[in-house]
Design an enzyme around this catalytic site. Structure first.
Site, PDB file in Angstrom:
ATOM      1  N   GLY A 210       0.836  -1.206   0.000  1.00 38.12           N
ATOM      2  CA  GLY A 210       0.000   0.000   0.000  1.00 38.12           C
ATOM      3  C   GLY A 210       0.860   1.241   0.000  1.00 38.12           C
ATOM      4  N   ASN A 211       0.316   2.362   0.401  1.00 38.87           N
ATOM      5  CA  ASN A 211       1.090   3.604   0.500  1.00 38.87           C
ATOM      6  C   ASN A 211       0.497   4.482   1.591  1.00 38.87           C
ATOM      7  OD1 ASN A 211      -0.986   5.377  -0.764  1.00 38.87           O
ATOM      8  ND2 ASN A 211      -0.601   4.019  -2.509  1.00 38.87           N
TER       9      ASN A 211
END
Ligand code: C5P
Length: 402
Positions: A210-211
């Site tokens: 993810g981020n």
């Protein structure tokens, strides 16, 4: 002439040292031509006297459910109908908690619960109270319900500690009200699609790629479009934040889900804004069992490219549609942003550079430059993401001739 001229303002005052600034606020509201009805909590009266406030507002100050002198009933229902706006400044942590949970034990809270007009809340408290999860959760809940939170500032506090918790200055509070009344329902009848938040690409049932995106910028945009009358669909990756209730939210996890949901909606909208931080790659296989580390010194995860949602939908854009993308660049990024605008068939692009302190992921502020296909450029100062959303929505409104 101020847009506040003739407006009916219910000014709620609570027990904070910043209550002395309510006198200045009243003065400025009256000067702008507003009619001000003050409702003060019992604790508020410990900090500023009703005599000062009634003299400044030219109206009796309301504090109790009944007037002590003649037993007249103070109707919170009538106040809720009379008001064009309610402003609670200063709002203490206690009042914020009561507003969020409907603890109607004083005239100010009952007035709030009967209020038909928009409500602005300007918190004031010590830094620890301000940062406490019960305060921040209550404020999030109030914002989610469509109240406007006028963020407190950092600076010296009554305790002489320095931190976030100072009530915003009266002039800036007045400016926030003026801003609200000067924007109308310019997006009424327009349908808007927004993508926002990160995407999570599963590695196995418990892990993902993810981020750091929180979705806050996209949610602020969704709120602003909705406030101005648009019908908004927000396709939101995993985020703890939620927009105002009138925004339709389609929660998704992965880029592929985001794309397929966006495909369903895009044909019906006039405007699409791609604010999501989509993971560029996903694991080739999402393991159905949790990966074990025993006996594995190294683990290689093979990645494949995710679809580019904005570029895919951009290639289908009709001439009557207007699409806007985002570019988050680690350098200055002007040429890169312009290239993306053309490549993804956007009509305009919002550039934020990671070089600017206070801009980008996981902060409350952002600093953006907007470009359009006609060569228009507008650069803005560092602002809250909510204020940046207003600038972006204004920019698009000018392009659409709204
Ligand atoms: O290429 P880059 O990721 O910098 O492009 C950013 C723009 O493209 C943003 O508007 C983002 O929401 C969108 N995008 C997308 N799908 C992707 C990657 C980016 O919609 N897979």
């Amino acid at each position: 002439m101020s847009v506040l001229r003739g407006k009916h303002v219910v000014l709620g005052i609570t027990g904070s040292i910043a209550a002395y600034k309510a006198a200045v606020l009243t003065r400025l509201l009256v000067k702008a031509g507003a009619e001000v009805q003050i409702v003060i909590t019992p604790a508020g009266k410990e900090f500023i006297t009703p005599i000062t406030l009634s003299a400044l507002s030219s109206r009796p100050v309301i504090s109790e459910f009944f007037s002590g002198r003649d037993g007249t009933w103070n109707s919170h229902v009538d106040l809720g109908l009379w008001a064009d706006v309610m402003l609670i400044a200063p709002a203490t942590a206690a009042t914020i908690g009561k507003l969020a949970h409907g603890v109607a034990d004083n005239m100010l809270i009952t007035t709030y619960l009967s209020m038909k007009a928009p409500v602005f809340i300007a918190p004031a408290m010590d830094l620890d109270m301000c940062a406490h999860p019960s305060t921040t959760d209550n404020l999030d809940l109030l914002a989610l319900r469509g109240n406007f939170i006028i963020e407190p500032k950092s600076g010296e506090l009554a305790s002489h500690l320095v931190g976030k918790g100072r009530m915003e200055e009266p002039e800036a509070i007045i400016a926030a009200l003026e801003d609200y009344f000067s924007t109308g329902l310019d997006y009424q009848g327009r349908r808007v699609l927004l993508t926002a938040g990160p995407t999570h690409e599963p590695i196995d049932p418990v892990r993902f790629i993810g981020n750091h995106s929180t979705g806050r910028m996209g949610i602020a945009l969704a709120n602003e479009f909705a406030r101005r009358g648009a019908e908004v669909t927000l396709i939101l990756g995993p985020s703890s934040l939620r927009p105002r209730e009138e925004v339709r939210v389609i929660p998704v996890t992965t880029a592929e889900e985001m794309l397929s949901q966006a495909e369903e909606v895009v044909g019906e909208v006039d405007l699409a804004i791609f604010a999501a931080a989509v993971a560029d790659y996903r694991p080739r296989y999402a393991h159905s069992e949790k990966l074990k580390r025993e006996g594995q010194e190294e683990l290689e995860i093979s990645l494949v490219r995710n679809p580019d949602i904005a570029a895919t939908l951009g290639s289908w854009k009709r001439p009557d549609q207007y699409f806007v993308g985002f570019a988050l660049e680690s350098g200055v990024g002007v040429e890169e942003a312009k290239r993306k605008m053309r490549q993804k068939n956007f009509d305009a692009i919002v550039l934020n550079s990671l070089q600017d302190p206070g801009a980008g992921f996981a902060c409350e502020t952002n600093k953006v430059t907007l470009f359009d296909r006609e060569g228009g450029i507008e650069a803005y100062e560092l602002k809250s993401k909510e204020a940046v959303a207003r600038d972006i929505v204004d920019f698009i409104a000018r392009r659409l001739g709204l």
